[in-house]
Design an enzyme around this catalytic site. Structure first.
Site, PDB file in Angstrom:
ATOM      1  CG  ASP A  24      -1.764  -0.994   0.828  1.00 10.53           C
ATOM      2  OD1 ASP A  24      -2.408  -1.255  -0.326  1.00 10.53           O
ATOM      3  OD2 ASP A  24      -2.478  -1.550   2.191  1.00 10.53           O
TER       4      ASP A  24
ATOM      5  CE1 TYR B  57       4.316  -7.299   3.481  1.00  7.46           C
ATOM      6  CE2 TYR B  57       2.949  -8.857   3.613  1.00  7.46           C
ATOM      7  CZ  TYR B  57       3.743  -7.606   3.127  1.00  7.46           C
ATOM      8  OH  TYR B  57       2.814  -7.803   1.804  1.00  7.46           O
TER       9      TYR B  57
END
Length: 555
Positions: free
Chosen positions: A142, A243
């Site tokens: 994002d 992540y």
């Protein structure tokens, strides 16, 4: 007849003039034969410099690039980017964004270097188009999110010589000899034809250097894979995504002697471990009704808090914060899933929630709809790595067969990566300098460009640290509020007379007044209700089975 250098033709007889003309014509013919010059034109006055410049030969216009004269091959690209200047990774057609996307910048670099040949099918050639490029992408980050191991697959131009079919005439007839193009690999030969050897790695286009020359400085190609599997898809072949979310402890500045803002790492670690395994994460993501997702189960291989290393930073209390990161590894992730998980861990670390809040949110029977709470900030999040294991690793059920040196279960990437600095795809147009000719060091190397980026931000850090030192040393220390006599039921530290402040990973904590427990807040509608409402509004038939994300990383 006069014989001076400038004869007086008025004294010539008719016969003398004829002889003179004949002699001059003979001289002219000899000069023309010896020097191959053009016939002499009538004399003109000398031209001024600007006029002479206009008479220069115009450069020939470059011939249009013919893709049919070049081979193409499927490759994979691994690259990194800092997401602060981009509106996320994925480009959406007919949806203008305030900032460019990483995917758009990558596409324009591939087009500028003539490495891809999209099939525009009547559309404008300035529009991002991947048709005919066999393009696939691994993760979709994002806005503001960075990536250090993003992977895409694409069919790119190759510099392998393209040889046409050859037919030679033999002694008694025709003896055929053909060079067959296998499409992706080396040339195979029909007959006894011999071709110049061509190495698919060392003799190939230097993809890393070529692309890094035209990409923005905060997007860098790190490696390329010359031989991805035949059925390779950067999205579906990736079986593990990792992540990392970075944060400091204490999370924000506080008055001298106060422990406000300090995170309890042990409690965060307990809560993180509850995320591991196969769970329904509908209460730790953002539901996108347009996807009509009904399966919110995702498997988390590892979730934990790790120490990154001591870093000297300025805070109001002049305590040097410790730097940590939350690492999560899973097969796939829902939209905003990682940032929602981090937000819950920060609430636990600040003492506002107990580690058991994770159990409550994962219990969809007790909590069918997500309570209203804010997700963590985007800037500290990094898509750290994308892993492509082989079939042998995939046969180990539930990820039990692969463990790293630290005992954490993990897959091992089996793609053959040619990394920057390795001998593969050296730019032949540049002079060879030991250690600098493969795109890692030297002018325009990755290290050179990243050093410039790091040095600028390091100076900003030093200046901010020095300014903080100046401010904290001014005057006498301010009087302290009385230390809390105990903890709230949730374990949060309280300072009398002050609103609660929540840390969400951003530069400053949010002031929220009186904190309300997550499970006591209003809840959103269950995903089934959200999907049904959207389907009715759009005239769609709701999906009854389906994981619209498939194996894609939705963070």
């Amino acid at each position: 007849m006069a014989t001076s250098a400038h004869p007086d033709y008025t004294t010539y007889t008719h016969a003398d003039l004829l002889n003179r003309v004949t002699d001059l014509e003979a001289q002219l013919r000899r000069l023309h034969q010896n020097n191959s010059i053009l016939p002499i034109l009538p004399s003109q006055p000398p031209k001024s410099p600007p006029e002479r410049q206009k008479q220069h030969k115009r450069k020939k216009e470059p011939k249009p690039f013919d893709p049919s004269r070049h081979h193409t091959r499927p490759i994979a690209l691994k690259f990194a980017y800092l997401g602060g200047n981009y509106n996320g990774f994925e480009h959406h057609a007919n949806n203008p964004t305030p900032l460019p996307t990483v995917e758009e910048a990558l596409w324009r670099a591939l087009r500028k270097t003539l490495l891809i040949f999209p099939d525009f099918a009547g559309r404008g050639e300035e529009e991002v188009c991947w048709e005919g490029c066999e393009y696939s992408k691994c993760g979709r980050t994002d806005r503001g999110v960075s990536a250090f191991g993003q992977v895409v697959g694409v069919r790119a131009r190759s510099c392998r010589p393209k040889v046409k079919a050859e037919v030679e005439e033999g002694g008694d007839g025709l003896e055929g000899r053909r060079t067959v193009d296998d499409g992706d690999g080396a040339l195979s030969h029909d007959g006894d034809a011999t071709e110049a050897p061509w190495d698919p790695i060392h003799d190939e286009i230097p993809y890393i250097q070529v692309l890094n020359r035209v990409l923005p400085p905060d997007i860098r190609i790190l490696a390329w894979c010359p031989h991805p599997p035949l059925d390779f898809s950067a999205r579906f072949s990736c079986k593990e995504r990792r992540y990392r979310y970075f944060f400091t402890n204490p999370a924000y500045a506080s008055a001298p002697g106060s422990d406000e803002g300090r995170l309890e790492i042990r409690r965060m670690e307990l809560a993180a471990k509850k995320l591991e395994g196969l769970h329904d994460f509908r209460n730790m993501c953002k539901v996108d009704a347009s996807k009509q997702i009904t399966n919110f189960e995702r498997r988390i291989f590892h979730a934990g808090i790790h120490r990154h290393g001591p870093e000297r930073c300025a805070t109001g209390s002049r305590v040097e914060p410790e730097l940590y990161y939350f690492e999560v590894r899973g097969s796939a992730f829902l939209w905003h899933q990682v940032r929602h998980m981090v937000a819950i861990l920060f609430l636990v670390g600040q003492g506002y929630e107990q580690p058991e809040i994770v159990d409550h949110l994962l219990d969809v029977e007790r909590c069918p709809g997500k309570p209203v709470y804010e997700m963590a900030d985007d800037r500290p999040l990094v898509l750290w790595e994308c892993i492509f294991p082989d079939a042998a690793q995939l046969s180990a059920q539930d990820h039990d067969g692969a463990h790293g040196d630290d005992g954490i279960a993990r897959y091992v990437d089996t793609l053959q990566w040619i990394q920057a600095g390795e001998s593969g795809g050296r730019d032949p147009s540049k002079s060879v300098i030991a250690g600098t000719d493969y795109g890692k060091y030297g002018p325009n190397g990755i290290v050179d460009s990243l050093w410039a980026l790091w040095q600028k931000r390091k100076i900003d850090e030093v200046l901010a640290d020095s300014l903080m030192n100046v401010v904290t040393q001014m005057g006498a220390a301010s009087p302290m509020h009385p230390a809390p006599t105990g903890e709230k039921p949730s374990g949060a530290h309280e300072v009398s007379g002050c609103s609660d402040r929540l840390f969400d990973g951003s530069e400053r904590p949010r002031t929220v007044g009186k904190y309300v427990q997550v499970m006591q807040r209003d809840m959103n509608d269950a995903p089934d209700v959200v999907n049904a409402r959207y389907a009715v509004r759009k005239g769609l038939i709701p999906r009854c089975n389906g994981d619209a994300l498939g194996g894609d990383a939705g963070e």
